[in-house]
Enzyme design. Sequence first.
Site, PDB file in Angstrom:
ATOM      1  N   LYS A 205       0.820  -1.227   0.000  1.00 40.87           N
ATOM      2  CA  LYS A 205       0.000   0.000   0.000  1.00 40.87           C
ATOM      3  C   LYS A 205       0.849   1.271   0.000  1.00 40.87           C
ATOM      4  CE  LYS A 205      -4.385  -1.869   1.041  1.00 40.87           C
ATOM      5  NZ  LYS A 205      -5.340  -2.269   2.053  1.00 40.87           N
ATOM      6  N   ARG A 239      -3.619  -9.971   5.014  1.00 38.79           N
ATOM      7  CA  ARG A 239      -4.050 -10.074   3.608  1.00 38.79           C
ATOM      8  C   ARG A 239      -2.881  -9.600   2.749  1.00 38.79           C
ATOM      9  NH1 ARG A 239      -6.268  -6.822  -0.231  1.00 38.79           N
ATOM     10  NH2 ARG A 239      -7.873  -7.738  -1.541  1.00 38.79           N
TER      11      ARG A 239
HETATM   12  N1  HH2 Z   1      -7.489  -3.804   0.610  1.00 39.58           N
HETATM   13  C1  HH2 Z   1      -7.804  -3.881  -0.696  1.00 39.58           C
HETATM   14  C2  HH2 Z   1      -8.923  -4.611  -1.125  1.00 39.58           C
HETATM   15  N2  HH2 Z   1      -9.681  -5.282  -0.237  1.00 39.58           N
HETATM   16  N3  HH2 Z   1     -10.130  -5.961   1.974  1.00 39.58           N
HETATM   17  C3  HH2 Z   1      -9.819  -5.918   3.278  1.00 39.58           C
HETATM   18  N4  HH2 Z   1     -10.564  -6.597   4.173  1.00 39.58           N
HETATM   19  N5  HH2 Z   1      -8.745  -5.189   3.755  1.00 39.58           N
HETATM   20  C4  HH2 Z   1      -7.951  -4.483   2.913  1.00 39.58           C
HETATM   21  O1  HH2 Z   1      -7.009  -3.817   3.401  1.00 39.58           O
HETATM   22  C5  HH2 Z   1      -8.244  -4.489   1.517  1.00 39.58           C
HETATM   23  C6  HH2 Z   1      -9.364  -5.253   1.069  1.00 39.58           C
HETATM   24  C7  HH2 Z   1      -6.952  -3.175  -1.698  1.00 39.58           C
HETATM   25  O2  HH2 Z   1      -5.914  -4.007  -2.139  1.00 39.58           O
HETATM   26  P1  HH2 Z   1      -5.914  -4.847  -3.509  1.00 39.58           P
HETATM   27  O3  HH2 Z   1      -7.011  -5.857  -3.491  1.00 39.58           O
HETATM   28  O4  HH2 Z   1      -4.573  -5.382  -3.766  1.00 39.58           O
HETATM   29  O5  HH2 Z   1      -6.157  -3.762  -4.629  1.00 39.58           O
HETATM   30  P2  HH2 Z   1      -7.391  -3.420  -5.552  1.00 39.58           P
HETATM   31  O6  HH2 Z   1      -8.514  -3.007  -4.649  1.00 39.58           O
HETATM   32  O7  HH2 Z   1      -6.876  -2.290  -6.408  1.00 39.58           O
HETATM   33  O8  HH2 Z   1      -7.755  -4.648  -6.336  1.00 39.58           O
END
Ligand code: HH2
Length: 260
Positions: A205, A239
């Site tokens: 992040k 995660r």
């Molecule tokens: N962060 C993201 C997405 N979902 N869910 C939870 N519970 N906690 C988090 O910190 C969280 C989440 C963002 O990360 P990522 O899935 O890699 O990116 P994107 O939303 O661009 O697909």
Amino acid sequence: MGIVNVTPDSFSDAGSTRDTAAAVSRCEQMLADGADILDLGAESTRPGSRPVPLAEELARLLPVLDAALTLGCPVSVDTKKPEVMAAALARGADIVNDINALQAPGALDVVAGHSDCGVCLMHMRGTPESMQASPRYEGDVVEEVLQFLRNRGRVLQARGVTAERIVYDPGIGFGKSIEHNLALLRRQGELLVLNRPLLAGWSRKSTLGAVTGRDVTQRLAASVAAALAAVQLGARVVRVHDVAATSDALRVWRAAGLAD
Ligand code: HH2
């Protein structure tokens, strides 16, 4: 928890799972690398992202979900849409991971109507489209996150979702400045009063980029450090995109008796 994004526009791994076969082999690799849960997402929630139409989200998600459900591990679905939650649970998904904490109309009905799925309630200020436009809190960010999560937990329990089905997540990067995110890590222990497992999502992040000066492709060490710090401070689920490196680090932590 290994992150499997089936999206063309995620902030760090956009398009890396171009088709179902690539996504499924990512799932298999994550399990071989030590993941205990797979988290499938078909709508990016990065700052500035635009909502994905329902049909598109389902078309991306369901083939990968069906395959992931044969791999013998708990499967979580990262979605804000009640229709996607319902479809995923009907196919056998184990956990609903909602960055919107089941606040969309109908979302709570879906989870309350299921007898035993798990649910991750995350704190977010605003919506992904606008949440990083100078995030501000009237009072103390940690206190506000705690009150929000406690309140959402109560709302779910009033609808019959038992406490044992819920995990809580402070929502790193969702409507928070660098200082807010770092305070949520430093003071993560204050969220343990919720008395349920905490999930922490620091992987790649932007706060890690701000601290290290590294581009999103270069944040592995920072992500592992943040995951370890989160575990040390009481998180039970991390995660992550980089499962092998994180689980090696956690093995060392466990061998030294610093985590269970
Ligand atoms: N962060 C993201 C997405 N979902 N869910 C939870 N519970 N906690 C988090 O910190 C969280 C989440 C963002 O990360 P990522 O899935 O890699 O990116 P994107 O939303 O661009 O697909």
